[in-house]
Enzyme design. Structure first.
Site, PDB file in Angstrom:
ATOM      1  CD  GLU A 148     -32.773  23.572  24.709  1.00  0.00           C
ATOM      2  OE1 GLU A 148     -33.108  23.048  23.638  1.00  0.00           O
ATOM      3  OE2 GLU A 148     -33.354  23.361  25.793  1.00  0.00           O
ATOM      4  CG  LEU A 149     -28.577  29.173  20.809  1.00  0.00           C
ATOM      5  CD1 LEU A 149     -27.879  30.408  21.369  1.00  0.00           C
ATOM      6  CD2 LEU A 149     -27.832  28.640  19.587  1.00  0.00           C
ATOM      7  NE  ARG A 174     -17.689  34.660  23.573  1.00  0.00           N
ATOM      8  CZ  ARG A 174     -16.741  33.756  23.314  1.00  0.00           C
ATOM      9  NH1 ARG A 174     -15.929  33.932  22.306  1.00  0.00           N
ATOM     10  NH2 ARG A 174     -16.578  32.710  24.095  1.00  0.00           N
ATOM     11  CG  ASN A 183     -32.630  45.531  18.970  1.00  0.00           C
ATOM     12  OD1 ASN A 183     -33.784  45.942  18.978  1.00  0.00           O
ATOM     13  ND2 ASN A 183     -32.242  44.516  18.221  1.00  0.00           N
ATOM     14  CG  HIS A 201     -33.817  34.458  18.185  1.00  0.00           C
ATOM     15  ND1 HIS A 201     -32.516  34.186  17.840  1.00  0.00           N
ATOM     16  CD2 HIS A 201     -34.599  33.674  17.402  1.00  0.00           C
ATOM     17  CE1 HIS A 201     -32.508  33.267  16.879  1.00  0.00           C
ATOM     18  NE2 HIS A 201     -33.760  32.943  16.599  1.00  0.00           N
TER      19      HIS A 201
END
Length: 218
Positions: free
Chosen positions: A147-148, A95, A18, A113
């Site tokens: 928040e992930l 991470r 990417n 994602h």
């Protein structure tokens, strides 16, 4: 490159495909931003070699034994500060960043994602899609929040899951779309077309209630 162009730092952990898509867009003059730094938490990350080959500054911010997340985040922030980025892009950075770090770049940090968020936050998305028997899979570019994988979505690439697909084939097919939507989202943010306002995505001055979807056929 205009002196007012957005200055982008990219955080990676591995291969950097990417990152390469961003480098290619910048070279072609379609990114509308300058890639000023690539940082990895892994010194052997292939993406660091890609950055060096493109003449982009690199840094390895390693994790020390017993180091807290806050201490790591502060070391990362110090490294970034030396290059004064205006935008941060997480492109396979493995991470979890703390809320204090994310707050420093609120509205100026993007992540990609490999799922159609809000489905399948976290890891092993391709396997989880196959195990669930889903008809569709894809990738999402979203603003980073504390928040992930839960920040507001901007762009999605969507493909049908085919008979015979495996984790490997899905990953390969999704990568094609990731390389399309990540540079596009960075371009929008760098140009001021995109912003995060009170937790909602604004595109060209209007609320974006759903992410823009790019349909894939492969």
């Amino acid at each position: 490159m205009s002196p007012r162009a957005a200055r982008v730092a990219v955080l990676i952990s591995g291969e950097g495909s990417n990152l390469q898509a961003l480098i290619d867009a910048a070279t072609a003059g379609t990114l509308g931003a300058e890639l000023v730094l690539v940082v990895s938490n892994r010194g052997a990350a292939r993406g660091l070699e890609r950055a060096r080959a493109a003449g982009i500054a690199t840094a390895h911010v390693a994790t020390a034994p017993g180091q807290t997340r806050a201490t790591y985040d502060e070391a990362l922030a110090t490294t970034l500060a030396a290059h004064a980025p205006t935008l941060i892009v997480l492109a396979g950075f493995m991470r979890i960043l703390g809320a204090a770090f994310i707050d420093r770049f609120a509205g100026r940090m993007l992540n990609i994602h490999p799922s159609l968020l809000p489905n399948y936050r976290g890891l092993d998305t391709h396997r989880r899609v196959l195990e669930a028997g889903d008809r569709w899979h894809g990738a999402t570019v979203h603003f980073v929040t504390a928040e992930l994988d839960a920040g507001p979505a901007i762009l999605q690439y969507r493909i049908p899951v085919q008979n015979g697909d495996t984790v490997e084939t899905l990953a390969q097919r999704i990568h094609v779309g990731e390389h399309i939507i990540l540079p596009r989202a960075v371009e929008w943010l760098a140009a001021g077309r995109l912003r995060l306002e009170h937790g909602s995505v604004m595109l060209d001055g209007r609320p974006l209630p759903q992410p823009v979807v790019v349909e894939g056929v492969t």
